[in-house]
Scaffold this active site. Structure first.
Site, PDB file in Angstrom:
ATOM      1  N   ASN A  87     -19.487   8.591 -39.788  1.00  0.00           N
ATOM      2  CA  ASN A  87     -19.307   8.554 -38.504  1.00  0.00           C
ATOM      3  C   ASN A  87     -17.986   7.625 -38.237  1.00  0.00           C
ATOM      4  O   ASN A  87     -17.915   6.537 -38.444  1.00  0.00           O
ATOM      5  CB  ASN A  87     -20.679   7.424 -37.856  1.00  0.00           C
ATOM      6  CG  ASN A  87     -20.433   7.000 -36.254  1.00  0.00           C
ATOM      7  OD1 ASN A  87     -20.884   6.068 -35.932  1.00  0.00           O
ATOM      8  ND2 ASN A  87     -19.417   7.772 -35.708  1.00  0.00           N
ATOM      9  N   MET A 130     -17.438   9.873 -32.534  1.00  0.00           N
ATOM     10  CA  MET A 130     -18.755   9.345 -32.402  1.00  0.00           C
ATOM     11  C   MET A 130     -19.838  10.185 -32.960  1.00  0.00           C
ATOM     12  O   MET A 130     -20.193  11.122 -32.021  1.00  0.00           O
ATOM     13  CB  MET A 130     -19.121   8.703 -30.982  1.00  0.00           C
ATOM     14  CG  MET A 130     -20.426   8.143 -30.881  1.00  0.00           C
ATOM     15  SD  MET A 130     -21.384   8.780 -29.610  1.00  0.00           S
ATOM     16  CE  MET A 130     -20.767  10.346 -28.830  1.00  0.00           C
ATOM     17  N   CYS A 131     -20.258  10.307 -33.896  1.00  0.00           N
ATOM     18  CA  CYS A 131     -21.302  10.754 -34.517  1.00  0.00           C
ATOM     19  C   CYS A 131     -22.595   9.894 -34.451  1.00  0.00           C
ATOM     20  O   CYS A 131     -22.326   8.740 -34.230  1.00  0.00           O
ATOM     21  CB  CYS A 131     -21.334  11.629 -35.866  1.00  0.00           C
ATOM     22  SG  CYS A 131     -20.183  12.544 -36.116  1.00  0.00           S
ATOM     23  N   ARG A 132     -23.808  10.295 -34.723  1.00  0.00           N
ATOM     24  CA  ARG A 132     -25.130   9.045 -34.918  1.00  0.00           C
ATOM     25  C   ARG A 132     -25.643   9.529 -36.405  1.00  0.00           C
ATOM     26  O   ARG A 132     -25.811  10.816 -36.365  1.00  0.00           O
ATOM     27  CB  ARG A 132     -25.992   9.198 -33.756  1.00  0.00           C
ATOM     28  CG  ARG A 132     -25.462   8.836 -32.424  1.00  0.00           C
ATOM     29  CD  ARG A 132     -25.074   7.595 -32.090  1.00  0.00           C
ATOM     30  NE  ARG A 132     -23.714   7.102 -32.601  1.00  0.00           N
ATOM     31  CZ  ARG A 132     -23.158   6.040 -32.339  1.00  0.00           C
ATOM     32  NH1 ARG A 132     -23.768   5.233 -31.637  1.00  0.00           N
ATOM     33  NH2 ARG A 132     -22.085   5.913 -32.936  1.00  0.00           N
TER      34      ARG A 132
END
Ligand code: GLN
Length: 285
Positions: free
Chosen positions: A133, A1-3
């Site tokens: 992501n 999970m990146c944003r």
């Protein structure tokens, strides 16, 4: 999970796009709301791209201008492998830069992938900036097969040993194939970013059906994004277009994007289509 987040609109301070709103990208780094598939915080670095005008080359001896991209803005960037909330440049330097286009990302490294500046999105090349992501399981094998299928540049060109950096090598190859003819119809056919993203996502999902592929691409004038597993929202008005993993404020005009979609956005224009075919395409402005 990146944003991640992309912005197009009136020139704005680059730093502002990272800190804007009660749930800014910086806040999403330590308190994301819509985490899917693990990860708690995005503390493995961040990056931001903005666009600068390219130098217009002087006419050659015959008064002719060099062809193609001469007026296209180029993506410039700043990255740091430290948590975004520890870097004073976000408040002290980046607000001094203004741009009508910004693409930023905060990173939560996938287990087994390096934590280093070169692994932080955005990845850039000429007018392009890109963020991913998600994760591609068994990425060395899967992306080698995808790259071979497309005749992509060598994955040794990847900036970092990560799935995201390898995806960017392949996508770049689809956007700007070597030896492409610059006949106008060839340029349109080969470099349509929506088609390139659809081909890339399709080829990866075919070999890795559980791949998470929220891709974000910008050229300074348009944003393209895909959803495959992770969250995405859009805010498009006549003045601005924002595509973000999570809304940065409670503006009621944010729209969530469903899974397996392909988004094309610029101020006054939003298209959300199926990631897998363009049949269900519907344009909203
Ligand atoms: N797999 C990518 C990386 O490690 C992106 C990770 C993510 O979306 N959390 O950089």
């Amino acid at each position: 999970m990146c944003r991640h987040l992309g912005y197009l609109g009136p020139p704005a301070p680059v730093g502002d796009l990272l800190t804007r709103g009660t749930h800014s990208l910086r806040a999403q780094a330590w308190a994301p709301r819509d985490m899917r598939g693990g990860g708690t915080i995005n503390a493995d670095g961040f990056g931001v791209a903005w666009w600068v005008p390219t130098v217009v080359q002087a006419p050659d001896g015959n008064g002719a201008h060099p062809p193609a991209d001469r007026d296209a803005p180029a993506a410039s960037r700043y990255r740091n492998a430290a948590p975004i909330w520890t870097d004073p440049a976000v408040d002290e330097v980046l607000p001094q830069l203004r741009s009508a286009a910004v693409l930023g990302a905060v990173r939560s490294a996938t287990v087994g992938m390096p934590v280093e500046r070169s692994a932080c999105a955005p990845f850039t090349h000429g007018r392009w900036a890109f963020s991913h992501n998600g994760v591609v399981q068994d990425w060395r094998r899967v992306l080698t097969a995808v790259a071979t299928g497309f005749g992509s540049p060598s994955l040794l060109e990847a900036e970092a040993r990560t799935d995201s950096a390898a995806l960017w090598v392949i996508l770049r190859g689809l956007l700007e194939p070597a030896g492409v003819s610059y006949a106008p119809e060839a340029l349109v056919r080969h470099s349509d970013p929506a088609i390139a993203l659809r081909r890339l996502a399709g080829a990866v999902l075919e070999r890795a059906p559980r791949a998470r592929l929220n891709l974000l691409l910008g050229d300074g004038e348009t944003l393209w994004a895909t959803t495959a597993y992770h969250s995405l929202s859009v805010l498009v008005t006549d003045e601005i277009a924002v595509v973000a993993s999570e809304p940065y404020d409670d503006d009621p005009r944010w729209q969530p994007v469903a899974d397996r979609q392909l988004v094309t956005a610029r101020p006054g224009h939003l298209t959300v289509a199926s990631l897998h075919s363009d049949e269900s395409e519907r344009a909203r402005t």
